[in-house]
Scaffold this active site. Sequence first.
Site, mmCIF file in Angstrom:
data_model
loop_
_atom_site.group_PDB
_atom_site.id
_atom_site.type_symbol
_atom_site.label_atom_id
_atom_site.label_comp_id
_atom_site.label_asym_id
_atom_site.label_seq_id
_atom_site.Cartn_x
_atom_site.Cartn_y
_atom_site.Cartn_z
ATOM 1 N N MET A 1 -10.836 6.737 16.564
ATOM 2 C CA MET A 1 -11.098 5.822 15.735
ATOM 3 C C MET A 1 -9.713 4.819 15.018
ATOM 4 O O MET A 1 -10.137 3.799 14.315
ATOM 5 C CB MET A 1 -11.958 5.715 14.250
ATOM 6 C CG MET A 1 -13.461 6.429 14.295
ATOM 7 S SD MET A 1 -14.095 6.917 12.937
ATOM 8 C CE MET A 1 -14.971 5.337 12.488
ATOM 9 N N GLU A 2 -8.454 5.487 15.528
ATOM 10 C CA GLU A 2 -7.706 4.674 15.655
ATOM 11 C C GLU A 2 -6.465 3.961 16.469
ATOM 12 O O GLU A 2 -5.536 3.370 16.400
ATOM 13 C CB GLU A 2 -6.598 5.727 14.423
ATOM 14 C CG GLU A 2 -7.581 5.196 12.402
ATOM 15 C CD GLU A 2 -8.775 6.224 13.034
ATOM 16 O OE1 GLU A 2 -8.503 7.645 13.771
ATOM 17 O OE2 GLU A 2 -9.446 6.931 12.181
ATOM 18 N N ARG B 1 -3.653 4.724 -3.736
ATOM 19 C CA ARG B 1 -4.510 5.283 -3.367
ATOM 20 C C ARG B 1 -4.875 6.621 -3.299
ATOM 21 O O ARG B 1 -5.737 7.108 -1.659
ATOM 22 C CB ARG B 1 -4.925 4.470 -1.806
ATOM 23 C CG ARG B 1 -5.385 2.845 -2.933
ATOM 24 C CD ARG B 1 -5.473 1.984 -1.645
ATOM 25 N NE ARG B 1 -5.562 0.516 -1.844
ATOM 26 C CZ ARG B 1 -6.987 -0.072 -1.550
ATOM 27 N NH1 ARG B 1 -7.946 0.541 -0.657
ATOM 28 N NH2 ARG B 1 -6.503 -0.950 -2.393
ATOM 29 N N HIS C 1 0.442 -1.424 0.236
ATOM 30 C CA HIS C 1 0.170 0.225 0.520
ATOM 31 C C HIS C 1 0.869 1.314 -0.319
ATOM 32 O O HIS C 1 0.336 2.446 0.174
ATOM 33 C CB HIS C 1 -0.573 0.344 1.112
ATOM 34 C CG HIS C 1 -2.098 -0.846 1.049
ATOM 35 N ND1 HIS C 1 -1.525 -2.280 1.672
ATOM 36 C CD2 HIS C 1 -3.190 -0.674 0.555
ATOM 37 C CE1 HIS C 1 -2.654 -3.596 1.743
ATOM 38 N NE2 HIS C 1 -3.746 -2.620 1.157
ATOM 39 N N SER D 1 -12.441 18.324 17.660
ATOM 40 C CA SER D 1 -13.089 18.858 16.768
ATOM 41 C C SER D 1 -14.633 19.421 17.021
ATOM 42 O O SER D 1 -14.753 20.313 16.093
ATOM 43 C CB SER D 1 -13.149 17.981 15.210
ATOM 44 O OG SER D 1 -13.458 17.323 15.327
ATOM 45 N N ASP D 2 -15.386 18.014 17.607
ATOM 46 C CA ASP D 2 -16.518 18.563 17.844
ATOM 47 C C ASP D 2 -16.827 17.922 19.118
ATOM 48 O O ASP D 2 -15.777 17.592 19.912
ATOM 49 C CB ASP D 2 -17.363 17.998 16.829
ATOM 50 C CG ASP D 2 -16.943 16.278 16.799
ATOM 51 O OD1 ASP D 2 -15.997 16.130 16.557
ATOM 52 O OD2 ASP D 2 -17.584 15.445 17.681
ATOM 53 N N GLY E 1 -5.638 10.876 9.595
ATOM 54 C CA GLY E 1 -5.883 10.220 9.182
ATOM 55 C C GLY E 1 -6.425 10.533 7.833
ATOM 56 O O GLY E 1 -6.565 10.047 6.776
ATOM 57 N N ARG F 1 1.227 10.056 15.946
ATOM 58 C CA ARG F 1 -0.559 9.840 15.143
ATOM 59 C C ARG F 1 -1.007 12.275 15.852
ATOM 60 O O ARG F 1 -1.169 11.761 16.850
ATOM 61 C CB ARG F 1 -1.933 9.165 15.817
ATOM 62 C CG ARG F 1 -3.046 10.142 15.417
ATOM 63 C CD ARG F 1 -4.323 8.195 15.604
ATOM 64 N NE ARG F 1 -5.180 9.059 15.346
ATOM 65 C CZ ARG F 1 -6.244 9.976 14.719
ATOM 66 N NH1 ARG F 1 -5.575 10.050 13.224
ATOM 67 N NH2 ARG F 1 -7.502 9.957 15.347
ATOM 68 N N VAL F 2 -1.319 12.146 14.434
ATOM 69 C CA VAL F 2 -2.029 13.968 14.781
ATOM 70 C C VAL F 2 -3.617 13.837 13.870
ATOM 71 O O VAL F 2 -3.508 14.265 13.236
ATOM 72 C CB VAL F 2 -1.227 14.642 14.341
ATOM 73 C CG1 VAL F 2 0.512 15.183 15.169
ATOM 74 C CG2 VAL F 2 -0.315 14.516 12.809
HETATM 75 O O1 R1P Z 1 -8.835 13.238 11.262
HETATM 76 P P1 R1P Z 1 -8.345 11.782 11.970
HETATM 77 O O2 R1P Z 1 -7.341 11.498 12.148
HETATM 78 O O3 R1P Z 1 -8.706 11.477 10.613
HETATM 79 O O4 R1P Z 1 -9.445 11.652 13.141
HETATM 80 C C1 R1P Z 1 -10.414 11.189 13.189
HETATM 81 O O5 R1P Z 1 -11.629 11.523 11.843
HETATM 82 C C2 R1P Z 1 -11.944 10.238 11.801
HETATM 83 C C3 R1P Z 1 -13.648 10.503 11.662
HETATM 84 O O6 R1P Z 1 -13.878 12.110 11.180
HETATM 85 C C4 R1P Z 1 -11.911 9.033 11.914
HETATM 86 O O7 R1P Z 1 -10.404 8.690 11.310
HETATM 87 C C5 R1P Z 1 -11.159 9.735 13.237
HETATM 88 O O8 R1P Z 1 -10.482 9.138 14.234
HETATM 89 O O1 URA Z 2 -14.336 9.796 15.995
HETATM 90 C C1 URA Z 2 -14.571 11.036 15.707
HETATM 91 C C2 URA Z 2 -13.943 12.056 15.775
HETATM 92 C C3 URA Z 2 -14.542 13.072 15.770
HETATM 93 N N1 URA Z 2 -15.247 13.291 16.641
HETATM 94 C C4 URA Z 2 -16.143 12.230 16.655
HETATM 95 O O2 URA Z 2 -17.532 12.274 16.816
HETATM 96 N N2 URA Z 2 -15.525 10.834 16.601
#
Ligand code: R1P
Ligand code: URA
Length: 236
Positions: free
Chosen positions: A180-181, A43, A4, A203-204, A20, A87-88
């Site tokens: 998610m990672e 990709r 990959h 972010s939220d 991500g 990871r950032v």
């Molecule tokens: O902004 P990234 O690094 O992608 O991380 C977050 O954003 C994504 C979801 O919107 C998922 O990958 C989550 O872990």
């Molecule tokens: O995985 C994520 C990333 C940002 N905000 C969320 O609620 N979930």
Amino acid sequence: MSIHIGAQAGEIAETILLPGDPLRAKYIAETFLEDAVCYNQVRGMFGFTGTYKGKRISVQGTGMGIPSISIYATELIRDYGVKQLIRVGTCGGIQDDIKVRDVIIAMTASTDSNVNRLRFPGFDYAPHADFGLLRHAYEAGVSNNLSIKVGNVLTADTFYRDSMEPVKKLAAHGVLGIEMETAALYTIASSFGAKALSILTVSDHLFSGEADTTAEERQTTFNHMIEMALEAGIQE
Ligand SMILES: O=P(O)(O)O[C@H]1O[C@H](CO)[C@@H](O)[C@H]1O
Ligand SMILES: O=c1cc[nH]c(=O)[nH]1
């Protein structure tokens, strides 16, 4: 080349930042690295190598979720000899005292994923950050007057969920945010004897109703987190 990643041997630095979003990787390379060269477009998952304060650093998009980051983390360490992975990312806040734009350092990551139950039948493994990377990132953030929380995050297999009850229970047990990672990154790094850290910008907020950051902000306004990662990466 790995399956990959289209880089040749030696084109990826031993220390790498992992957003991500591949466009965040491009932004980091263009904004923070000198003499950055793109080594991967397979990709559309951009990867670049350049220098930061004279030290070689790479940055690689990982995509979203455990399956995607697991592929990149494994190939980076196993096939390219990467030793430090930072990871950032972004996350959703779930504590009252956590606000949009705060920075969270994941000391450990809980998860609803089954991957570690497959890896460790009968056990609940606790994926953890590298302490040295964590300490340097924290100190870099504090010296920049940032509001930084350090603790447990949830690495979720789904972004959308039917019920918020499990999230409320996790919040009541001190979990700071959801992404998610990280659980996979920490587990895979440990399995190879590599070091890993996740730094996350909120972010939220899943409960407060505070306004979300826009996609453009997510790509471009996380400079403090990126500087923390770069400073930790060049000191360890
Ligand atoms: O902004 P990234 O690094 O992608 O991380 C977050 O954003 C994504 C979801 O919107 C998922 O990958 C989550 O872990
Ligand atoms: O995985 C994520 C990333 C940002 N905000 C969320 O609620 N979930």
